[in-house]
Design a protein around this motif. Structure first.
Motif: not given
Ligand code: MN
Length: 298
Positions: A69-78, A261-268, A274-278
């Motif tokens: 069990e682990h989470p994901h948010r903000g994208f797609e896994t293929v 996409l031309g948008e900021p990418v913050v991956a953690h 898109n942001t550290r706050e998110q």
């Protein structure tokens, strides 16, 4: 350009050689083909990360190997299964099993919790396992949309011929066929298999991101670059042109193409925002159970 003259070859921006492997859980011995910490995420966009579990033999086992069990948010896994079987289960009630030639396209979006395991049958039987997992980013406006799960079986994947290669189109429109995956932004994904040594030559949308990953064997790309198993090519988005692959017999490549996409990418870790706050919000939402949990005792 004169009529009948062929478009020039698209230059190569980066050639990333096969990387060291590491374990993900106890089921996936992978090399990270690309990630935002290795390459400028804007050059990779809309793709974020890709892991390859190269062919590896697993002995029969009573338990299932994999990652819990682990989470994901903000994208797609293929997930592309090439050999062996993977079972997946998530907190939105989605799940299923994919085997050789099948693809699982999971939109995590606002958040899922899931597990990814070798199937019970494959674990008991043992055998060769090979898989690719690609992370596809979502545009900001869709990062908090509802999760979705597309199980794409091999019989639904569109076959085509391209020069001397047999192709399988998973997503997009290409070579006169349409791929079965529903995507949120323009994306074309296909693999090419060369049964005999030969050439495949094609063009993709000008200004789009193109990555070519060598799954098996070796080839020469763009007339000059020698590519071996596990290597990744990134083509120059600003100088469109033809892609030309001259492969040895048995070679197989995976081609990824998409509109940046031309948008900021913050991956953690398992979150791509898109942001550290998110990212902080995503960690909080996971820890407080807002992404759900898997049922126990299965
Ligand atoms: Mn996962």
């Amino acid at each position: 350009m004169k009529r009948g003259e062929k478009q020039s070859l698209q230059p190569v921006t980066a050639l990333v050689r096969s990387r060291e492997k590491h374990w993900v859980g106890d089921g996936f011995f992978v090399s990270t083909v690309f990630s935002p910490s290795q390459l400028d995420p804007q050059l990779l966009s809309p793709f974020v990360l890709m892991d390859h579990a190269a062919p590896r033999t697993f002995e029969p086992s009573l338990g299932r190997r994999g990652v819990g069990e682990h989470p994901h948010r903000g994208f797609e896994t293929v997930t592309f299964a090439y050999a062996g079987e993977i079972e997946h289960r998530d907190s939105s009630g989605g799940g299923g099993r994919i085997g050789p030639g099948d693809v699982q396209w999971m939109t995590a979006a606002s958040g899922v919790v899931h597990e990814e395991m070798h199937s019970q049958d494959f674990s008991a039987r043992g055998g060769v396992f090979e898989m690719v997992q690609l992370w596809v980013n979502l545009p900001a406006r869709l990062k908090m949309s509802a999760p979705r799960y597309q199980a794409i079986t091999h019989d639904r994947i569109a076959g085509f011929r391209l020069g001397d290669a047999a192709g399988r189109l998973v997503a997009g429109r290409f070579a006169g066929v349409e791929g079965p995956a529903q995507t949120h932004t323009p994306i074309t994904v296909f693999d090419l298999q060369f049964e005999a040594a030969g050439t495949a030559d094609f063009e993709l949308e000008p200004g789009s991101t193109t990555l070519v990953f060598q799954l098996r064997g070796a080839m020469r790309a763009q007339d000059v670059t020698r590519v071996s198993q596990g290597d990744l090519l990134l083509l120059d988005r600003d100088r469109p042109g033809r892609v030309k692959l001259q492969a040895e017999a048995g070679a197989r490549a995976l081609v990824l193409n998409g509109e940046p996409l031309g948008e900021p990418v913050v991956a953690h870790g398992p979150f791509v925002m898109n942001t550290r706050e998110q990212i902080v919000q995503a960690m909080h939402d996971y820890q407080s159970g807002k992404m759900g949990h898997l049922d126990r005792g299965v």
